[in-house]
Design a protein around this motif. Structure first.
Motif, short mmCIF file in Angstrom:
data_model
loop_
_atom_site.label_atom_id
_atom_site.label_comp_id
_atom_site.label_asym_id
_atom_site.label_seq_id
_atom_site.Cartn_x
_atom_site.Cartn_y
_atom_site.Cartn_z
N ARG A 1 0.86 -1.08 0.04
CA ARG A 1 0.05 -0.12 0.16
C ARG A 1 0.83 1.31 0.05
NH1 ARG A 1 -4.51 -0.02 4.26
NH2 ARG A 1 -2.97 0.22 5.72
N ASP B 1 2.59 2.36 2.68
CA ASP B 1 2.53 3.13 3.88
C ASP B 1 3.96 3.53 4.39
OD1 ASP B 1 -0.15 2.74 3.93
OD2 ASP B 1 -0.02 1.15 5.48
N SER C 1 -10.96 4.09 2.97
CA SER C 1 -10.78 4.98 4.23
C SER C 1 -10.43 6.47 3.80
CB SER C 1 -9.84 4.46 5.20
OG SER C 1 -8.34 4.66 4.69
N ILE C 2 -10.29 7.52 4.79
CA ILE C 2 -9.90 8.85 4.47
C ILE C 2 -8.48 8.70 3.84
CG2 ILE C 2 -9.56 11.03 5.35
CD1 ILE C 2 -11.98 10.54 6.79
N ASP C 3 -7.48 7.98 4.65
CA ASP C 3 -5.94 8.01 4.38
C ASP C 3 -5.73 7.23 3.15
OD1 ASP C 3 -5.10 7.61 7.94
OD2 ASP C 3 -5.40 9.28 6.80
N GLU C 4 -6.73 6.08 3.08
CA GLU C 4 -6.41 5.46 1.60
C GLU C 4 -6.88 6.26 0.55
OE1 GLU C 4 -8.76 2.12 2.32
OE2 GLU C 4 -6.96 0.70 3.23
N THR C 5 -7.68 7.06 0.55
CA THR C 5 -8.47 7.80 -0.48
C THR C 5 -7.27 8.90 -0.82
OG1 THR C 5 -10.64 7.72 0.24
CG2 THR C 5 -10.04 9.49 -1.27
N LYS C 6 -6.65 9.46 0.08
CA LYS C 6 -5.54 10.44 -0.07
C LYS C 6 -4.31 10.02 -0.81
CE LYS C 6 -2.61 14.01 2.21
NZ LYS C 6 -1.15 13.38 1.56
N ARG C 7 -3.82 8.80 -0.36
CA ARG C 7 -2.88 8.05 -0.75
C ARG C 7 -3.35 7.59 -2.36
NH1 ARG C 7 -1.87 5.94 4.00
NH2 ARG C 7 -3.23 3.78 3.65
N ASP D 1 -3.03 10.70 -4.55
CA ASP D 1 -1.61 11.21 -5.00
C ASP D 1 -0.96 10.30 -6.07
OD1 ASP D 1 -0.81 11.64 -1.42
OD2 ASP D 1 -1.71 13.26 -2.85
#
Length: 410
Positions: free
Chosen positions: A58, A60, A235-241, A244
């Motif tokens: 992913r 991270d 999730s919000i973090d996954e959507t941001k990544r 990007d």
């Protein structure tokens, strides 16, 4: 299929004696053995390295971040409280190798090394570790109420909190023909039968053990299935990544439109959870044998919701192994007939959703006396009854025979 090889780590010394030491992590994988033999150790290592692979896929963290000295010990093994297996000042001769579908990770000579696997076929997993200490969870309204030293237990509490809040109306529990309902106003779980209703905190220890594992497993299995069907669920973090990543792809002038389309497809598959790795310690805890069977059928059903799902269990119960044999035999019969009447009869004995193919099941037994692991054999696909748990039952019969012999001499 992922696999793991372990030597000289905690109670595990020589590790698996077959297959060059590699433990296959199949669709259903079970570990049996005495206390202190290392069942939970193996399960926790599978959880740890599966999560590391997921984080690498992913994006991270990068490989250099993972490979920093003592990162495995102080960050990841500490999560499951396995860092204590490394004695300060002692020569570290532990070897842990994990070969996943996307990365090969090895810990040896005190160093962690990571290599990406080409032509990977990887399903991003939701990883759950269900700890044996789950009984007291019935008394907790919110994970914020407790200050716990176990990060894995904290995470399970969070998922339990999410699962109970997702209940609409009531849901059936697979034992005693009862239902579970959640009083959102007072944050109370209730067990409702035909002529009674009690709080989970006042229910039997069996309910207090079963409800957390059943409720969270059901919630996450269904959530992952929904995510698999809905590619936009992140999730919000996954959507941001993800956004990007999309920007980087579109800004790369060296890629053709077709190459960009393929790259976007690969990127999307990395962020949508399409599998559920359910790791359950002692599913039989505080349960009558028939209740163990009812819970096991549901865990297998959840596992069968996706081909990429995996169910990993540790157990002391001979009934769990015997019931797995029934689930395997039911699958064999299911494949042999298209007769609707026979399939209906079979479904009444073993739900067709709760069967398991013999080559999707692996059972390993661990020996605490010498730190070894052996894979349990089978007979025409059915797990062998030549295992520690059945030996313990037989030993009880032998002890009783010895007492009868003494009685005859009195």
């Amino acid at each position: 299929m992922s696999k793991i090889r372990i030597r000289n780590f905690g109670p595990i010394k020589k590790g698996l004696l077959q297959h060059e030491g590699w433990i296959d992590i199949t669709k259903v994988t079970i570990f049996i053995g005495n206390q202190g033999s290392g069942k939970s150790t193996v399960a926790k290592l599978i959880s740890t390295f599966s999560w590391m692979e997921k984080a690498l896929v992913r994006g991270d963290y990068n490989r250099n971040w993972f490979e920093r000295k003592n990162r495995l010990k102080n960050t990841f093994l500490k999560y499951h409280r396995l860092d204590t297996y490394f004695e300060e000042g002692a020569l570290d001769n532990s070897v842990i190798e994990y070969q996943g579908n996307a990365f090969y990770i090895v810990y040896e000579n005190g160093e962690l090394r990571i290599k990406e696997i080409e032509n990977q076929n990887y399903s991003l997993p939701q990883i759950l570790y269900v700890p044996a200490e789950r009984n007291f969870i019935a008394y907790v309204k919110s994970p914020n109420e407790l200050k716990l030293s176990s990060d894995s237990l904290k995470e399970f509490l969070t998922e339990f909190d999410n699962a109970k809040r997702s209940i609409k109306g009531s849901i059936s529990i697979p034992i005693n023909n009862v239902e579970l309902e959640y009083d959102k106003l007072n944050e109370i779980l209730n067990i409702r039968g035909n002529d009674y209703k009690v709080r989970l905190t006042d229910a039997s220890s069996g309910f207090q053990s079963l409800v957390p594992v059943y409720l969270v497993s059901k919630y996450l299995a269904e959530s992952v299935k929904d995510q698999s069907d809905n590619e936009e669920s992140m999730s919000i973090d996954e959507t941001k990544r993800f956004k990007d990543g999309v920007k980087q792809i579109y800004s790369n002038d060296n890629l053709t439109e077709e190459q960009k389309r393929v790259a976007l497809s690969v990127l999307s598959s990395k962020f949508n959870k399409t599998s559920f790795i359910n790791i359950v310690e002692e599913p039989e805890q505080n349960l009558f044998p028939t209740s163990q069977w009812e819970l096991l059928k549901k865990l297998i059903e959840f596992n069968n919701m996706s081909r990429s799902n995996q169910l990993i269990m540790t157990t002391h119960s001979p009934y769990i192994i015997n019931y797995m044999s029934i689930a395997v035999e039911a699958h064999i019969l299911k494949l042999k007939t298209n007769n609707d009447s026979l399939l209906q009869k079979l479904n009444e004995i073993v739900p067709l959703k709760s069967t398991i193919a013999s080559n999707d099941l692996s059972i390993y037994q661990l020996d605490e006396t010498n730190g070894t692991i052996t894979k349990l054999g089978d007979y025409q696909g059915i797990p062998s009854d030549n295992n520690y748990l059945n030996h313990s039952l037989a030993n009880g019969n032998r002890l009783f025979d010895s007492l009868l012999e003494i009685e005859q001499e009195i």
